[in-house]
Design a protein around this motif. Sequence first.
Motif, PDB file in Angstrom:
ATOM      1  N   TRP B  54       0.798  -1.238   0.000  1.00 48.24           N
ATOM      2  CA  TRP B  54       0.000   0.000   0.000  1.00 48.24           C
ATOM      3  C   TRP B  54       0.827   1.283   0.000  1.00 48.24           C
ATOM      4  CZ3 TRP B  54      -4.909   0.595  -1.293  1.00 48.24           C
ATOM      5  CH2 TRP B  54      -5.656  -0.580  -1.414  1.00 48.24           C
ATOM      6  N   ILE B  55       2.154   1.173  -0.004  1.00 50.89           N
ATOM      7  CA  ILE B  55       2.969   2.403   0.059  1.00 50.89           C
ATOM      8  C   ILE B  55       2.679   3.294  -1.146  1.00 50.89           C
ATOM      9  CG2 ILE B  55       5.323   3.328  -0.052  1.00 50.89           C
ATOM     10  CD1 ILE B  55       6.210   0.800   1.513  1.00 50.89           C
ATOM     11  N   SER B  56       2.658   2.711  -2.331  1.00 53.98           N
ATOM     12  CA  SER B  56       2.494   3.527  -3.542  1.00 53.98           C
ATOM     13  C   SER B  56       1.109   4.161  -3.618  1.00 53.98           C
ATOM     14  CB  SER B  56       2.752   2.678  -4.791  1.00 53.98           C
ATOM     15  OG  SER B  56       1.743   1.694  -4.913  1.00 53.98           O
ATOM     16  N   ARG B  57       0.143   3.597  -2.885  1.00 54.72           N
ATOM     17  CA  ARG B  57      -1.243   4.078  -2.981  1.00 54.72           C
ATOM     18  C   ARG B  57      -1.729   4.770  -1.710  1.00 54.72           C
ATOM     19  NH1 ARG B  57      -4.136  -1.362  -4.543  1.00 54.72           N
ATOM     20  NH2 ARG B  57      -2.505  -2.196  -3.184  1.00 54.72           N
ATOM     21  N   ALA B  58      -0.857   4.971  -0.740  1.00 57.59           N
ATOM     22  CA  ALA B  58      -1.282   5.586   0.529  1.00 57.59           C
ATOM     23  C   ALA B  58      -2.042   6.879   0.240  1.00 57.59           C
ATOM     24  CB  ALA B  58      -0.068   5.855   1.403  1.00 57.59           C
ATOM     25  N   PRO B  59      -3.176   7.093   0.941  1.00 56.78           N
ATOM     26  CA  PRO B  59      -4.075   8.175   0.546  1.00 56.78           C
ATOM     27  C   PRO B  59      -3.688   9.567   1.035  1.00 56.78           C
ATOM     28  CG  PRO B  59      -5.002   6.940   2.358  1.00 56.78           C
ATOM     29  CD  PRO B  59      -3.735   6.248   2.001  1.00 56.78           C
ATOM     30  N   SER B  60      -2.636   9.705   1.824  1.00 56.84           N
ATOM     31  CA  SER B  60      -2.141  11.041   2.168  1.00 56.84           C
ATOM     32  C   SER B  60      -0.620  10.934   2.269  1.00 56.84           C
ATOM     33  CB  SER B  60      -2.731  11.544   3.494  1.00 56.84           C
ATOM     34  OG  SER B  60      -2.104  10.906   4.577  1.00 56.84           O
ATOM     35  N   LEU B  61       0.043  12.075   2.162  1.00 61.04           N
ATOM     36  CA  LEU B  61       1.510  12.032   2.211  1.00 61.04           C
ATOM     37  C   LEU B  61       1.991  11.651   3.599  1.00 61.04           C
ATOM     38  CD1 LEU B  61       2.508  15.086  -0.041  1.00 61.04           C
ATOM     39  CD2 LEU B  61       2.171  12.681  -0.678  1.00 61.04           C
ATOM     40  N   ARG B  62       1.249  12.083   4.626  1.00 60.47           N
ATOM     41  CA  ARG B  62       1.634  11.709   5.989  1.00 60.47           C
ATOM     42  C   ARG B  62       1.536  10.193   6.170  1.00 60.47           C
ATOM     43  NH1 ARG B  62      -1.631  11.177  10.594  1.00 60.47           N
ATOM     44  NH2 ARG B  62      -0.410  11.143  12.518  1.00 60.47           N
ATOM     45  N   ARG B  63       0.449   9.592   5.696  1.00 58.00           N
ATOM     46  CA  ARG B  63       0.297   8.134   5.823  1.00 58.00           C
ATOM     47  C   ARG B  63       1.355   7.400   5.000  1.00 58.00           C
ATOM     48  NH1 ARG B  63      -2.105   7.300  10.457  1.00 58.00           N
ATOM     49  NH2 ARG B  63      -3.971   8.586  10.618  1.00 58.00           N
ATOM     50  N   LYS B  64       1.724   7.974   3.878  1.00 59.42           N
ATOM     51  CA  LYS B  64       2.751   7.345   3.064  1.00 59.42           C
ATOM     52  C   LYS B  64       4.082   7.327   3.830  1.00 59.42           C
ATOM     53  CE  LYS B  64       2.932   8.463  -1.470  1.00 59.42           C
ATOM     54  NZ  LYS B  64       2.612   7.268  -2.292  1.00 59.42           N
ATOM     55  N   ALA B  65       4.411   8.447   4.466  1.00 60.79           N
ATOM     56  CA  ALA B  65       5.669   8.530   5.221  1.00 60.79           C
ATOM     57  C   ALA B  65       5.655   7.541   6.391  1.00 60.79           C
ATOM     58  CB  ALA B  65       5.888   9.953   5.724  1.00 60.79           C
ATOM     59  N   LEU B  68       5.909   3.881   5.016  1.00 59.40           N
ATOM     60  CA  LEU B  68       7.243   3.562   4.503  1.00 59.40           C
ATOM     61  C   LEU B  68       8.232   3.403   5.667  1.00 59.40           C
ATOM     62  CD1 LEU B  68       9.157   3.182   2.115  1.00 59.40           C
ATOM     63  CD2 LEU B  68       9.220   5.659   1.814  1.00 59.40           C
ATOM     64  N   PHE B 117      -6.946  -0.079   2.332  1.00 53.93           N
ATOM     65  CA  PHE B 117      -6.006   0.656   3.179  1.00 53.93           C
ATOM     66  C   PHE B 117      -6.321   0.448   4.660  1.00 53.93           C
ATOM     67  CE2 PHE B 117      -3.670   4.245   5.004  1.00 53.93           C
ATOM     68  CZ  PHE B 117      -2.442   4.035   4.389  1.00 53.93           C
TER      69      PHE B 117
END
Lengths: 294, 311
Positions: B54-65, B68, B117
């Motif tokens: 789900w890293i590439s599709r995380a729905p906000s930049l904070r959640r992506k960080a 990861l 997610f």
Amino acid sequence: MSFDNAYESLLGHEDSHWAFGTGFSESLVGVDREIPSTVDAEALAIYCLMLGDDALIMSQRLAEWCSRAPEIEEDIALANIALDLLGQARLLLSRAGDVLGKDEDELAFLRDERGFRNVHLAEIDCGPGPGGDFGTTIARLLVFSTWRLALFSRLRGSADPVLAAVAEKGLKELAYHRDHAAQWAVRLGGGTEESHRRMQAGLDRVWPFVSELFLSHDVESRLGGVAVPAAELKSEVDGVLEAVFSAAGLTRPADAPTPLVAGMAGRDGVHTESMGYLLAEMQHLHRSLPGATW
Amino acid sequence: MADELELAFERTVQAEARIEPRDWMPDGYRKTLIRQIAQHAHSEIIGMQPEGNWISRAPSLRRKAILLAKVQDEAGHGLYLYSATETLGADRADLTDKLIEGRQKYSSIFNYPTLTFADVGVIGWLVDGAAICNQVPLCRTSYGPYARAMIRVCKEESFHQRQGYELLMTMMRGTQAQRDMVQDSVNRWWWPSLMMFGPPDSESSNTEQSMAWRIKRNTNDELRQKFVDMTVPQAEKLGVTLPDPLLKWNEERGHHDFGQPDWDEFWQVVKGNGVCNEQRLAHRRKAHEDGAWVREAAEAYAAKQVKEGVA
């Protein structure tokens, strides 16, 4: 949040032992966000999108390596670099958002491809997909971090206090990224016959995207004292890369002109075909649940 | 002589002191530890995949960080744990071969797919929560390097669990579609989470000796009960239902009663017939094989440096 369980005592309340801290707090505390009256605000927003999109899209590509790297140590290192760039992207998109009245997520997830202003080098597939391998990825990272480090070291003197602060913070990160890539380039260039061949092939693959990094853009000329003219970076980048190539026994590929479409490239929102797929993947969940909070 | 060594070992273990790498230890103890720590390391490394999905599709930049960084932590855990096995004479490359050839196991939970997610949050809350229940007692396990590695791992897992729970709280305060997504995810992950403690004590072959050696500190059923008791109030606070009609507080026991997972499904997944078994191993094998030329190059380069007297 209070969290009643048996392990709370293990955790303590000290943040310093976490690799990335637990707070994800605003890192530009104390920096004046007021846009100086002498600065062309619209041009500033575009410039922040350019630098922010470079970092965001490069981070998205690097994160594709997660769980796919040649060894665990490298998995950790590439994730680290992707996280640094994601952090830079968030600060820069937020700065653009100060002018545009949008937040970082609206800018990252709700702009269409033509609104993204990153250079093509950041968006192309350099592996682990079919577009490359670890050698190609290192070649791109070497060029990208050398260029961005040269840019950020000049941006420290920007008349925009936020850009100056972002550059100051990013310098150490980028110096590490460049060092990491250069070490691998030397190791692969001087390792085995196969690694030498792959490293050179990686360099050949990314080289057609290098000249775009030094193209002037009219937004830069509207931001005297704020932006760094891209053309100024070429001699420093050439010098650093030459030193690495020489240590690695690699041949600098011949320069090629930037492929333009009606005179436009990445900075004008004209991208390669791979960009649409990258954005479709990155944006679909955010877009498919409008009004959701994450 | 051997008897004396064995006695000294037994005394150390009984006294709750630590066995260190240079101490004498019975072969069975060494083998059991290598197997257990390697399986744990493999689980961390394979466990990067379902969430990494789900890293590439995380729905906000904070959640992506956050995601990861979390998956990166798992790589770090794998690394310390492989290092702990090396203090027992094992070799990381050999253990990796055993993993990708299917000769050593990893936690079966990672053979379930991450479909939305919300699964990222539920894995943090339930799967990391169950892992913590299993792992906190290991901070007192008899083998020193393992115990010390587990202290750090547990601290980070505890942070992951909080992040997962915080994501779910945020989603439950969002739209109805988000709340439905969380409930669906809880329905899919609840039983596999209970399976993480292993089969019932009556069917677990490894428990008794491991308990005597103080490698293991609690039985599977004790830990499962602890997890259920801990999770029920968290589910209530979150506003989700746990999919077990038999789940209820038992005043007399001072614990919750609960139903049994589908142990046939458990054994099927252990045997390789889960949704993702093949995919997880193939992914790991491909990364390992695709990276072979890089590892060889690094070794060749290092060897040249030594030869030239540089390093």
